[in-house]
Scaffold this active site. Structure first.
Site, PDB file in Angstrom:
ATOM      1  N   VAL A 113      45.182 -20.104 -15.303  1.00 32.79           N
ATOM      2  CA  VAL A 113      45.198 -18.856 -14.543  1.00 32.79           C
ATOM      3  C   VAL A 113      45.859 -19.166 -13.210  1.00 32.79           C
ATOM      4  CG1 VAL A 113      43.807 -17.024 -13.501  1.00 32.79           C
ATOM      5  CG2 VAL A 113      43.040 -18.130 -15.635  1.00 32.79           C
ATOM      6  N   CYS A 114      46.795 -18.311 -12.793  1.00 29.90           N
ATOM      7  CA  CYS A 114      47.381 -18.414 -11.450  1.00 29.90           C
ATOM      8  C   CYS A 114      48.000 -19.804 -11.267  1.00 29.90           C
ATOM      9  CB  CYS A 114      46.282 -18.104 -10.424  1.00 29.90           C
ATOM     10  SG  CYS A 114      46.848 -17.763  -8.742  1.00 29.90           S
ATOM     11  N   THR A 115      47.771 -20.449 -10.119  1.00 28.48           N
ATOM     12  CA  THR A 115      48.365 -21.764  -9.860  1.00 28.48           C
ATOM     13  C   THR A 115      47.720 -22.881 -10.673  1.00 28.48           C
ATOM     14  OG1 THR A 115      46.906 -21.969  -7.949  1.00 28.48           O
ATOM     15  CG2 THR A 115      49.150 -21.180  -7.537  1.00 28.48           C
ATOM     16  N   THR A 133      52.792 -18.072 -13.730  1.00 28.96           N
ATOM     17  CA  THR A 133      51.807 -18.445 -12.709  1.00 28.96           C
ATOM     18  C   THR A 133      51.811 -17.318 -11.679  1.00 28.96           C
ATOM     19  OG1 THR A 133      51.167 -20.206 -11.135  1.00 28.96           O
ATOM     20  CG2 THR A 133      53.522 -19.759 -11.343  1.00 28.96           C
ATOM     21  N   ALA A 163      49.413 -14.961 -15.089  1.00 25.83           N
ATOM     22  CA  ALA A 163      49.928 -14.736 -13.737  1.00 25.83           C
ATOM     23  C   ALA A 163      48.775 -14.874 -12.731  1.00 25.83           C
ATOM     24  CB  ALA A 163      50.601 -13.370 -13.661  1.00 25.83           C
TER      25      ALA A 163
END
Lengths: 239, 239
Positions: A113-115, A133, A163
């Protein structure tokens, strides 16, 4: 503590916790997949960390895992949350990277998830994959041998990346569909009343405030990679 | 620990933690409002609980608050998460209800997520208000003197209630608009990339699986109110 990952036929879904994460990166998909765990279909959800003590987040809340890395060496699925400077710093945490590599090797799904995607990248798990990301970090994915894709989530075989932050909820529902079918995914959506009505309507990504976020992101990369000249040279100034 | 609520001009936003909550009820809006706290506009976000130790949730994650109830007697805003049996049981937790009443008395905003509304109701804070909660519990709101409204979130003066679990994110963004304006709310949405794409599209509420959830909800009410004949008589069988 017993090694629950080997207690067949339970399929263990392991969320990875480390200090300083963005809380929602973990808790959004955790809530969705915990509902799958409670559905009695043979999935067990755990939160794994280096140690079982409260760890700070980017909010005032501290989080404590349910199992250590050693307890769950071979999960069925692995989900890695992101964050800001703490996540960038974790790119050089060799204990964490070793766990990600080992756990991913036998997993059917390795998700971020994300970074959290940058941790998969630092662990060498994104090479040759299409991935996403947080939108402000997406350009960096090429440095890990990945092809950046601007989508809410990206599936490339066993590697599933979401993202930024809230996208983990959507990705987790997709994972439920993949693991247990759409009927279960829809029932979980009713259970958590996930039928979003974001105030102010859809976002206009052409008008995204890149200039507002860019200095923060550069500071995060510089601070987080201060002790890693190699990553610093490759990533700072490239977001 | 100092009483940060009295250190003007900071406006303290207090999230209430108690054992067994639905993790996303708390963490969704907490992530949104923590971003407001980091915006440097004079808001401080805290998580308050009876004690500062890890508390279990309806997921494998345990959560630890940042402050005790005594530390934050008079927040600017109060947000109360829900859950299943643990929340119903908390309806008779007099220490918790006393905190909610006291904190709400001086607060400009008293908010709930999901069945957190039932705690506001048990504390006497919903009388004469329009309110909402998780769709499976909405019929119960009348027992607290409230008028049930089937919306994602409902604002009745200082009392703001959100529908089930994930609705807390939408409500929190509305609270940001109210406290700091739409521009900040929109920036936070970009920050947490909150532009949802739920798999399987919008939910059809006419086809909501009420029969699937009803036995669970009745069991939750029965178990949670086992030691409270009065509430039990009023709520069991009414959802």
């Amino acid at each position: 503590m017993t090694d629950i990952a080997t207690a067949a036929p339970v399929r263990t879904i392991a969320f990875v916790l480390y200090p300083g994460i963005t809380a929602l990166d973990l808790v959004g998909p955790l809530q969705v997949l915990s509902a799958l765990g409670q559905a009695g279909l043979g999935h067990e959800v755990v939160v794994v960390a280096d140690r079982l003590e409260p760890m700070g987040t980017d909010t005032p809340l501290a989080l404590t895992a349910s199992h250590t890395f050693a307890d769950v060496p071979s999960p069925h699925a692995l989900v890695v949350p992101g964050g800001d400077v703490a996540t960038i710093r974790a790119m050089t945490d060799e204990r964490l990277l070793a766990y990600l590599r080992g756990a991913s090797a036998g997993a059917e799904i390795t998700a971020s998830v994300c970074t959290g995607a940058l941790l998969l990248g630092a662990a060498g798990l994104l090479a040759g994959r299409r991935a996403t990301t947080h939108w402000m970090y997406r350009n960096l994915l090429g440095e890990f041998g990945a092809t950046p894709v601007a989508r809410r989530w990206v599936e490339d075989g066993p590697v599933v990346t979401a993202a930024g932050v809230s996208a983990g909820i959507d990705m987790a529902l997709r994972l439920v569909s993949r693991m247990a079918g759409e009927e279960i995914a829809r029932t979980i959506r009713y259970g958590i009343e996930y039928d979003p009505e974001p105030p102010l309507g859809p976002l206009d990504w052409d008008a995204a405030p890149r200039a507002t976020f860019a200095p923060m992101v550069e500071a995060i990369l510089r601070d987080g990679l201060a002790d890693s000249p190699q990553w610093s040279a490759r990533l700072v100034g490239r977001a």
